[in-house]
Structures are given as structure tokens and as C-alpha cells.
Design a protein around this motif. Structure first.
Motif, short mmCIF file in Angstrom:
data_model
loop_
_atom_site.label_atom_id
_atom_site.label_comp_id
_atom_site.label_asym_id
_atom_site.label_seq_id
_atom_site.Cartn_x
_atom_site.Cartn_y
_atom_site.Cartn_z
N HIS A 83 8.55 40.38 46.24
CA HIS A 83 6.94 40.30 46.70
C HIS A 83 6.93 40.96 47.87
CE1 HIS A 83 7.20 38.42 43.12
NE2 HIS A 83 8.17 36.95 43.55
N THR A 85 2.89 43.89 49.39
CA THR A 85 1.18 44.26 48.95
C THR A 85 1.53 45.63 49.80
OG1 THR A 85 1.05 43.23 51.36
CG2 THR A 85 0.51 41.82 49.70
N ARG A 89 -3.04 45.12 47.70
CA ARG A 89 -2.67 44.77 45.38
C ARG A 89 -0.71 44.17 46.04
NH1 ARG A 89 -3.20 50.33 42.38
NH2 ARG A 89 -2.01 50.55 44.29
N SER A 90 -1.16 43.40 45.51
CA SER A 90 0.38 42.31 44.84
C SER A 90 1.43 43.11 44.38
CB SER A 90 -0.13 41.16 44.69
OG SER A 90 0.59 40.44 44.78
N CYS A 91 2.58 43.63 44.75
CA CYS A 91 3.10 44.16 43.98
C CYS A 91 4.68 43.42 44.15
CB CYS A 91 3.49 45.89 44.13
SG CYS A 91 1.97 46.82 44.74
N LEU A 115 8.36 48.65 39.68
CA LEU A 115 7.55 48.44 40.84
C LEU A 115 6.94 48.01 40.22
CD1 LEU A 115 6.97 50.57 43.44
CD2 LEU A 115 8.05 48.87 44.32
N GLU A 117 3.45 46.05 38.82
CA GLU A 117 1.92 44.83 39.53
C GLU A 117 0.97 44.13 38.15
OE1 GLU A 117 -0.47 47.58 41.71
OE2 GLU A 117 -2.44 46.33 40.93
N ASP A 118 0.93 42.79 38.12
CA ASP A 118 0.89 41.95 37.46
C ASP A 118 1.11 42.04 36.29
OD1 ASP A 118 -1.36 40.95 38.90
OD2 ASP A 118 -2.79 42.72 38.18
N THR A 122 4.15 49.75 37.88
CA THR A 122 3.93 50.95 38.26
C THR A 122 4.31 52.20 39.31
OG1 THR A 122 3.57 49.63 40.27
CG2 THR A 122 1.89 49.02 38.62
#
Lengths: 490, 615
Positions: A83, A85, A89-91, A115, A117-118, A122
């Protein structure tokens, strides 16, 4: 789960293609991995990741966190979930090496990943472990440290629990002695206290008894050292016929309790002669195994000593002849001994060095045939900056088949210990002035006697040096009346 | 090095150069062979080489260098030897398929559709080459056929992230309209349609390989599971899901999804009408079939993908629903193995799948639930190569509905390929395990093995439009098994009882055709190719056995059977594979025994029951 964990570092580099981009970007992953158990090749080991991730022009996060699932054979997978950023943005980087016996090298070094994201993808890429440049650093980074308490202060599962080391060890065998002894220095007055609780099971098979003593070492050096003995009382095993009003709730079986005197987790209280005391103990610090850890679990040596909480603090009242000494977070420690009896000759030091550092030394000559002819075996544990030196206590005691062992020169009023291990060497000089020393007679389970000369207001000088082209001073401590030491002989 | 087939093709078709189309046949035969398994290809080439060698010995030159008359002489002398007839038949099948197609393209080119084909409902398909090497899902469904599609829809509607993995690719209705049936055939079927179960006789067992599985290439016939079959499953195999009411509700749901209705008479075609007429004259129970093709235009191309989009195969009916609920389909994804975590407390647990892309690279998907729906022929090898094939009954219990077909020659043209491909069901003998269905082949792809070689065969090809064809499938004993781990190897030993049933079915079909006015009935058996009366037919059949029939089968089931008894059933009564957690079986392989009717609805209802039960 064993007492040791695993730690290693790994570096991987590769490329990632972000969604909507045509060209891949270089990516590099620097990982520090810690697991709560020693790697099990046939099983699955879960580890925690920290470190840094860099994606050229997109992310550089030095505070990454994640999980590693190491299961090369059982699940044929080593899975990384990191985890981090990127641009606020948290990735998450999620990927795994899929281990194939047909292609061991490729499958152990190539890490395809996505990768997210939410939960939405991505990017996609591949990381590779560069064998040519990273294999040796990777292998050299492996450590199997003893597991420590978690940063939150809670002791991790399986970690040594100080309270768990206080219950009586005695199993009913004849010819055993077991000791709980606490030494404290009052920072205000410089007064040293010594509370000695002892269980003796005579070698002749007669009934075990509990006894002990309490001693006060005034800090000004003017007043004499005072002490009083208590007991002997027949030893009553846990859950026995103790009078309930004399024992704290839940205290039975958790420490020493006899004749209204207690040394149990978190509490010391009792009275003997003109002394009475009621102290609370706040344990701190990882247990210090002065003797090899295995010798505490399996009592194969004549005796073994440990310090369950080497950084304990004590609060409460200690009264002598109506004169009360109020302790408020006074430093000290409770140590434990279990074995067949006292040594032929011995010296002991417990020194608080400040900043959480502590030095514990036991140098002893055994009573056993053959062993009694050996010079003193030195068990030295220096805990400095959270690490304990020497890494293995056997190194100090026996060296390499005797060569390179630490040496002790036991005498009074001065005794010394010197030794070298790895790139460090130490010299300890302990001074026990006669006027600050209390001599007491000890009795072994076999009925033989010894004399112990103890001072809880001893002086000590410790010099720690490190080799860097030449011996350079790494640390030096001088303790003026705050060291706890004793020397015994027969 | 491939052996050239020009001479053999010219001989079989009596090509004298008077027409152009036979000249194009060898190239098309090569095309057909190219999609077949290597062993079948090698067999055909070896047989062709043997025939060529015979020509060399007899006439001094290879087949290709003989005159038409010499070829005819050589072939006639070969065909005079009864022992060689099966070899010639094996050669004739690909040649006839290619010849039929070329003849159609040259002589009766299909009219261009007036209206453009309708757009298919959208699917979320991603080729495996574009799918990342690592992914996770809540459930992975292996196979997108009748069972897999329904399971995917159920799980996706329950809110799970579902991935459907399909080895074939996505074909749209528009694709179907643009290409000749034979070209589609070789692409839509596994092994180019040449899957064969070894045995005596061998059984041709074509199965589909595309998004939608075999439902893309089936005939669209939708029978509800007979009550006595459900009763057997409930009482003998201990399946609570086979309760008539509960299973009936699932069948209803499957029928609603597929818009199942009785086929209207308007586009039924003469083939179906002929069967109806024969049944009527005999007083037999017969009716147009219930099918999942509302608005069917009678293209007669069901088995190579409906070009009008009328047939509601699951990629048009179930999978769009699944995708709208969030499921995704990865195409060109061959599942190499199911990943199993063997060190889990409580025993091994499936944790995902390893997938091979067409380019040989691999991807992996982690998922706590794996639904196996690769079909009865491919699910057992998948489980074996995943290390989950330990159950002794896995791969056994294979029932296939062996089928034979019979053609009747009529005075008037029948043109069987104009109308519904499988149109009428004759259920007179269904109680005895025989189901007769009027079934034609797609244009240019007559499935019936015409008699004769050379000029005789050429004449049969030219007169094919006067043939009506019916087929019969029988409820068989589970006499087959699927061997192998990397590739399925099929074995099917026709049970003596089933052989008798088949012979009876051939007799009954002859009776039906004669009753409808057939001048001659063609049996497809080389030793007794035709009969002009029912008595002659019965007399000829009495000297034959089922081993001489050309058998095909379309409904493999039962290889990972559900059942309450752990000794006999590899999967439990709820569809969970025994010996591992996290694996559901939801395709034809789950059926405990032969369903006795076309199985699409049964498989869908079983998959509904299994997938609903897992939620």
C-alpha cells in the motif's frame, strides 16, 4: 510458533504501464520484510512489509506498508501487497511470484503485478529481482531475531511475557533452590534495597521451606547497612492451604508467597523484623536471559539466572523502624534463579546505564567436579539501544572452545570483567566498598554454606569500545553508588 | 510433410473436369483437416496414401495421374472389399463436407441477407492477451457454456466479482452471417468437430468451443428433464436438488431466460413436415419441438452458429445478464490448472486458476471460489492436471446419447437444409429410451454418410436435395470414460443393450420415412446401404449389428457426477467437489446419469441449483 522471527530486505526493479499511457515507466521497490516466525519452506509464512516504492515521475513513497505471503512450496506463491500513495492517492501494488519447479530461477525472480486504486486496476507491470547485483545483499540481509513487543506496547503472541517468568519452577524434586530477588535504587536518597525470596528443597528429601531477607543500603554511606531475615516457613504449593487473607487475589502460583510475604507479578509486600514494605512493580523491557535461553527452559546447567523485566520501576513504601522511605518510580529489577544451589565462587552485577540500557553479568565457578577447576564462566548481557550484545551468550561464556572467552577477575573490593566479541570489547570494573557491603551466609540444598557479599550501592565503571581501524570508545558509563553487585565464595 | 489429397478427392468425386467445383474441394479438405486433431489428420493422410499406393500397384501410376475412368476402376475394386469399407467411409466424411460446401457455393450461392444481422446484446469480453498477468476475483467460472454462464449470472447477481474464463473466442451473430457454414464449423468446434470417442464402434462427439460453449452450436432443442429422471436422481443418487418442484422452478427460470416455445410451423421446413406426416400415418406421437429460437427464420444453421440471432444461446441470453451484473469474460483463456492451497487448516482449498494465453504466456487469477464448467469432456482432465483427480469415479460414468441417422429418398425435392435444423420430435418410443428427431444438416454440410464412391457418390451428392434425414438418440448406460490430464482421451464401449436400442431406432426411423412416402431408405451402413421396403430394411438390419453404424453423440454428461455417496460420486449432492474446498461443479459433467433428452435446460437448471446453493 517459535520465539524467533525472520527479517530480510529485498530490492526489485522493473517497469509499469499506467492506464492510459503508452510508454512504461521504470519502477523500483525497496522492501524490508519482517515475519513473526522463522521462514517455513514447506508452509506459509506471513510477513509485514515496509520500505519504499518509486515509479518514475509518478510516485515516491518511503512510508509504504504491506503484506507478504511466503509460500514457495505449499502454495507455490510469494505474494506482495504493498500500500502506498501516489500524488495523494492511495494505491495498492498486488502481485505474486508463481513458483514453478520447471523454471525455478525465473519464477522466483519475476513478479508480475497490477496497480489498484479503490479496487480498480490503474496499471500493470513486472518487477524483477536482479540476481547479479542483489542476490548476495539479499542473502546477507537475512536475520532471525527474537520477536519483540509490538510498537503499541502490547506483547506479540508468543513473545516472552515477564509475568510468565515469575511463577515457581520447582517441580518437587529434592536438592533444588529457587530465588526471586529484587534490587532497587531510590533516586532521591540513593538508598539501595534488596529483597531476597528463596525456596529451598533440601537434597536429603526433607520438606521444602521458604525464607529470605530484606536489606537496606543507605545512600549517604554514613549509616550502616541493615537487614532482617524472614522464615523459614514450610513451602506451600500453589492452591495449597495458604491463609486467604495473607495472599493477594490471584497471586497464588504466580510468584513467591509465604508467611505473608509476596513477590508476585506487579507487587512486593511483606514484613520482617523492623522492616515492612509494600511496593508495586511496573515491568519494562524484554526479558534478559543472562544464561543461555535453553538453560532456563531445560535446566541442564547447575543453575540459571534470568531477569524477566530488566527495566522495572517500583513505587510504594518501605519502612524501617517507623522511618518510611517513599519510592516513586525507583529503578530496579527482579531476577530469578533456579538450580541445584549456589556456585563455588561467583560475582554478579546489575547496572542501569540510563536511556534504557542495562548490563547484567554473572561470572561463576561451578560446584560440579571438573567444572570447578575451570576459570569463572562469564555470562554478560549488555542491552544497548534495544539490542543485546553479545548476540549469543555462549560466546561470552565459552568463546570458541575456550579461546576468546570473556574473563573475570573476582575479588573484593574490586572485581573486573573483560571481553571481546565481534567488533566490540568491554571492560567492567566493579567496586564494592566494605562499608557499603553486606555479608550474608547462604545455605545450599545439600546443607553446605557460602558467604555472599552484596552491595546495592556499588560503583561500576564500564568502557565499551569498537574496532574501526583501532579501538575507539563507543560508550563509557560510570555508576556511583547505583550499581547492584555481589561476590560470593566459600 | 503433408500428403496431397488431390487424386483421392478427384477419384471419390469422379471429377472428370466437366464442372469447376470439384477442383476447389482438395483445398477445402486441407482446410478441414487443418483444424482436426493431429491423430485424425494423420489417419486420413495415411488412408489416402494407402489408396494411392494401391493405385500405383494396380495401375502403375498414382491416383493423381490416372484418367477418370482408371480412377473409377481402382476405387470400385477397393469398394468391392467389405473390409476396406470403413476406411473409405473415414475418407469420405471430410471430402463430402468439403464437396457439399463447394458445390453449394458454386451452384446455389446463398442469397445475401436482406436485413443486416441484429446487434448482439453487449458482453464484457476481454481477450486473455489484454488481461493482466495477475488479478483477483470473488469467483472464477471455467467455461462459458450452459452451466458456466448460469453460474456466472447467479454469482454476479449476488454481488460477487465474477470472471468467466473461456478457451474459445467471442463470435457475434454478424460473424456467423459472413462466412460459409463449414468455415464456421471448423472454428466453433473443439478439434474442428473431429472429437472421437474410441471404441467399437467409434463415436464422433463434437463439442463447441466459443463464448457460449456448445449452446452456440446446438440445435436449440429444449426439453425439460423428464420426471422419472429427476426421481432417479433424487432417490438413487440422493440429490435433494432434484426435487421435482424445486428443480421445476429452476427449469422454468431457464425456459424464461431462453424464451423457450414450441417451434411454429411456418418455417419448419419439408424435412420436419415429412417426419410429422410419417408419424401421423403411423399414429405415433410427434410434434414440433420446443426450442429457444423465437423468430427463427429456418436458416438451418443452428449447429454452426445462428446467423439471424434467433437462437437464444447463452451468449445472447444469459451472459449479457451476467455481464450487466458485473461479470467479465476472458476469452482465449485455457485454464491450465486450478490453484490449490494444500496447507490450509481443514484441508486443501482452491484459491484460483492458472491460465495459458494463446501465445503460450500465463496469467493467474486468485479467487476463493472456482466453478468448474468446462464440459463433461474437459472438466475431468482439468481436475486431474490440478491434482484434484483422485476420486476413482472421476472421468467415468460418461453417458453421451449415442445417435444414428437415416435418410429417406423422396420423389419430390425435400431440400432439408431449408427450414428448422432440428424441427420435430417423435416421442413414440421415448418410454423405451429412443427419441427420434427430424434433423437436417446445414447447407452444404449434410451430416449423413452417403453411400458409394466415384460416380455413385457424385450422383448421391447431386441428388441430395431429395433426401429427408431423421436422427435418433438413445438413453444410454454410462459406458464411457474420459482419460488423460493434458488432453481428454475418450473411450466409449457401447453397451449391448444400447446396441439393440440403436438397431431398433434405425428400424423405427425407416418405418417413419417409408410411412411418409420414401421410395428408398439409406441406412448409412456400408454393408447394407439402402432398402426399398420396410421388410427389406428389417431383413438387412437383422444381419447387422450396431457396431457397423456410424454413431455420433452430442450430449456428454456425468463425468464428475453429483451424488450423496462419497464412494461413487466425485462431487457431493450440493455440487461441491470432494477432497477440496472451494470448487463447484456446474456443467454437464455434474449430471448423475443420462438425462434422456437434449440436456441444455437440465444443465442450466442444475447449475442454477448448485450456484444458488453455494450462496
Amino acid at each position: 510458533m517459535g520465539a524467533r522471527g525472520t527479517a530480510f530486505s529485498e530490492v526489485m526493479a522493473g517497469s509499469v504501464r499506467l492506464a492510459g499511457e503508452r510508454e512504461p515507466r521504470p519502477v523500483r521497490l525497496d522492501l524490508d520484510v519482517r515475519a513473526d516466525e522463522v521462514l517455513r519452506p514447506m508452509g506459509t509464512t506471513e510477513g509485514r512489509l515496509t520500505g519504499r516504492v518509486r515509479v518514475a515521475g509518478w510516485a515516491d513513497d518511503t512510508g509504504i506498508r504491506g503484506e507478504l505471503e511466503i509460500s514457495p512450496l505449499a502454495r507455490r506463491r510469494i505474494r506482495y501487497r504493498v500500500h502506498f500513495t501516489a500524488g495523494g492517492r492511495s494505491c495498492m501494488l498486488d502481485g505474486w511470484k508463481s513458483i514453478s519447479p520447471a523454471r525455478p530461477v525465473k519464477s522466483m525472480t519475476v513478479l508480475p503485478f497490477v496497480l489498484l486504486e479503490d479496487g480498480e486496476q490503474t496499471g500493470e507491470g513486472t518487477l524483477r529481482f536482479p540476481l547479479a547485483t542483489q542476490l548476495l545483499p539479499f542473502l546477507g540481509s537475512f536475520r532471525f531475531p527474537r520477536r519483540t513487543a509490538s510498537p503499541s506496547g502490547a506483547v506479540g503472541p508468543g513473545a516472552a511475557d515477564p509475568d510468565g517468568l515469575l511463577p515457581p519452577r520447582w517441580d518437587g524434586a529434592a536438592g533444588r533452590t529457587e530465588v526471586w530477588y529484587t534490587t532497587v535504587t531510590d533516586p532521591e536518597s540513593g538508598t539501595g534495597l534488596w529483597l531476597h525470596h528463596e525456596l529451598v528443597a533440601p537434597a536429603d528429601g526433607s520438606g521444602a521451606y521458604a525464607h529470605g531477607w530484606v536489606a537496606q543500603f543507605p545512600g549517604n554511606g554514613q549509616e550502616p547497612v541493615r537487614h532482617a531475615r524472614f522464615g523459614p516457613e514450610p513451602w506451600k504449593p500453589a492452591g495449597g492451604q495458604d491463609r486467604a487473607d495473607e495472599v493477594s487475589d490471584g497471586a497464588r502460583g504466580s510468584g513467591f508467597t509465604s508467611g505473608g510475604i509476596e513477590a508476585v507479578p506487579g507487587r512486593l509486600r511483606g514484613s520482617a523484623g523492623p522492616f515492612s514494605w509494600d511496593l508495586t512493580e511496573q515491568p519494562d523491557g524484554e526479558p534478559l536471559f543472562t544464561f543461555p535461553r535453553w538453560s532456563w527452559r531445560r535446566p541442564l546447567l547447575p543453575a540459571a539466572q534470568i531477569v524477566p523485566a530488566p527495566q522495572a520501576t517500583y513505587s510504594g513504601s518501605f519502612t524501617h523502624d517507623g522511618r518510611e522511605l517513599r519510592l516513586d518510580d525507583a529503578q530496579g529489577a527482579t531476577a530469578r534463579i533456579y538450580g541445584h544451589g549456589n556456585a563455588r565462587r561467583w560475582a554478579w552485577l546489575h547496572a542501569h546505564l540510563g536511556g534504557g540500557d542495562v548490563l547484567e553479568i554473572v561470572a561463576a565457578v561451578s560446584m560440579r567436579p571438573v567444572l570447578r577447576r575451570l576459570p569463572p564462566l562469564v555470562f554478560l548481557r549488555l542491552r544497548k539501544d534495544g539490542r543485546t550484545w553479545p548476540r549469543r551468550v555462549e560466546r561470552a561464556a565459552v568463546g570458541w572452545a575456550g579461546a576468546g572467552r570473556f574473563r573475570a577477575d573476582i575479588g573484593l573490593p574490586v572485581w573486573t570483567v573483560t571481553g571481546r566479541s565481534g567488533m566490540r570489547r568491554v571492560k567492567v570494573v566493579v567496586t564494592q566498598p566494605e562499608e557499603r557491603t553486606l555479608a550474608l551466609d547462604y545455605t545450599d540444598p545439600d546443607g553446605s554454606g557460602a558467604v555472599c557479599r552484596n552491595s546495592e550501592t556499588a560503583d561500576a565503571h564500564i568502557l565499551l569500545e569498537r574496532w574501526w581501524g583501532r579501538w575507539r570508545k563507543e560508550a563509557e558509563w560510570s555508576l556511583d553508588g547505583t550499581a547492584h553487585a555481589e561476590v560470593g565464595d566459600r | 510433410m503433408s500428403y496431397r489429397l488431390d487424386g483421392l478427392v478427384a477419384a471419390l468425386l469422379a471429377d472428370d473436369g466437366s464442372e469447376a467445383w470439384p477442383g476447389a474441394v482438395p483445398a477445402r479438405v486441407e482446410n478441414v483437416l487443418g483444424s482436426m486433431p493431429r491423430a485424425a489428420r494423420a489417419g486420413v493422410r495415411a488412408a489416402a496414401a494407402a489408396v494411392d499406393a494401391y493405385a500405383l500397384l494396380r495401375a502403375g501410376r498414382g491416383m493423381g495421374r490416372l484418367t477418370p475412368q482408371e480412377r473409377e476402376t481402382v476405387l470400385s475394386s477397393l469398394a468391392a472389399r467389405p473390409a476396406l469399407l470403413p476406411v473409405l467411409d473415414a475418407l469420405k466424411v471430410p471430402v463430402m463436407l468439403a464437396a457439399g460446401t463447394e458445390r453449394m457455393l458454386h451452384k446455389e450461392p446463398p442469397a445475401r441477407p436482406v436485413l443486416p444481422p441484429p446487434a448482439d446484446p453487449p458482453l464484457d469480453c476481454v481477450p486473455s492477451t489484454e488481461w493482466p498477468a495477475r488479478a483477483t476475483a470473488d469467483a472464477v467460472v471455467v467455461g462459458s457454456g450452459a452451466g458456466g454462464a448460469v453460474a456466472a449470472r447467479t454469482l454476479a447477481r449476488a454481488g460477487m466479482r465474477v470472471l468467466v474464463l473461456e478457451e474459445g473466442r467471442h463470435h457475434t451473430t454478424g460473424d456467423f452471417g459472413r462466412r460459409a457454414p463449414l468455415d464456421r464449423f471448423t472454428e466453433l468446434y473443439r478439434d474442428g468437430g473431429g472429437t472421437i470417442a474410441l471404441g467399437n464402434p467409434p463415436v464422433v462427439l463434437p463439442v463447441g468451443r466459443a463464448v457460449g460453449g456448445t449452446t452456440v452450436v446446438n440445435s436449440g432443442t429444449c426439453y425439460r428433464t423428464p420426471d422419472h429422471v429427476l426421481e432417479r436422481w433424487r432417490d438413487t443418487f440422493g440429490l435433494p436438488l432434484a426435487d421435482a418442484d424445486a428443480f421445476g422452478a429452476y427449469l422454468d427460470e431457464a425456459e424464461r431466460t431462453l424464451q423457450v416455445a414450441t417451434q411454429p410451423m411456418d418455417v419448419l421446413g419439408r424435412n420436419g413436415r415429412t417426419a410429422l406426416l410419417g408419424a401421423e400415418r403411423l399414429g405415433w406421437e410427434a410434434a414440433p419441438l420446443r426450442r429457444n429460437a423465437p423468430g427463427c427464420k429456418g436458416s438451418c444453421q443452428c449447429v454452426v452458429g445462428c446467423p439471424t440471432g434467433a437462437k437464444q444461446s447463452v451468449q445472447l441470453s444469459v451472459l449479457p445478464d451476467a455481464c450487466s451484473a458485473g461479470a467479465r469474460i476472458v476469452t482465449g483463456a485455457y485454464v491450465r490448472r486450478i490453484l490449490v492451497e494444500r496447507d490450509r487448516p481443514g484441508g486443501p482449498r482452491a484459491c484460483g486458476v492458472a491460465v495459458r494465453r494463446p501465445d503460450g504466456s500465463e496469467l493467474e487469477i486468485l479467487s476463493p471460489l472456482v466453478v468448474v464448467a468446462a464440459g463433461a469432456l474437459n472438466s475431468p482432465p482439468l481436475l486431474r492436471r490440478s491434482g484434484l483427480g483422485g476420486h476413482p469415479r472421476l472421468g467415468r460414468n460418461l453417458a453421451v446419447h449415442p445417435a444414428a441417422s437415416v435418410a429417406g429418398r423422396f420423389a419430390e425435392p425435400v431440400t432439408a437444409w431449408q427450414g428448422v435444423l432440428q424441427s420435430v420430435g417423435v416421442e413414440e418410443l421415448h418410454g423405451d429410451g429412443i427419441l427420434i428427431e427430424a434433423t437436417a444438416g446445414p447447407p452444404g454440410m449434410g451430416s449423413f454418410v452417403l453411400p458409394g464412391v466415384g460416380r455413385g457418390l457424385r450422383a448421391e451428392l447431386d441428388g441430395a436435395n431429395s433426401l429427408a434425414t431423421v436422427g435418433a438418440m438413445i438413453a444410454d448406460l454410462p459406458s464411457g470414460r474420459v482419460l488423460g490430464a493434458r488432453h481428454p482421451l475418450l473411450r466409449y464401449d457401447l453397451a449391448p443393450r444400447d446396441g439393440r436400442r440403436l438397431m431398433r431406432a434405425v428400424t423405427a426411423m425407416g418405418e417413419l420415412l417409408f410411412a411418409a412416402g420414401a421410395e428408398e431408405v439409406l441406412t448409412g451402413i456400408a454393408a447394407a446401404p439402402s432398402a426399398r421396403t420396410q421388410a427389406e430394411l428389417e431383413e438387412k438390419l437383422s444381419r447387422l449389428s450396431a457396431r457397423q453404424l456410424h454413431l455420433s453423440a452430442f450430449h456428454p454428461t456425468g463425468t464428475v457426477a453429483l451424488g450423496a455417496d462419497p464412494q461413487t460420486a466425485p462431487a457431493d449432492e450440493h455440487g461441491r467437489l470432494r477432497g477440496v474446498r472451494g470448487v463447484l461443479v456446474a456443467d454437464g459433467s455434474a449430471l448423475p446419469s443420462c438425462p434422456e433428452v437434449n440436456p441444455q435446460l437440465t444443465i442450466m437448471a442444475t447449475s442454477l441449483a448448485v450456484s444458488n446453493g453455494s450462496l
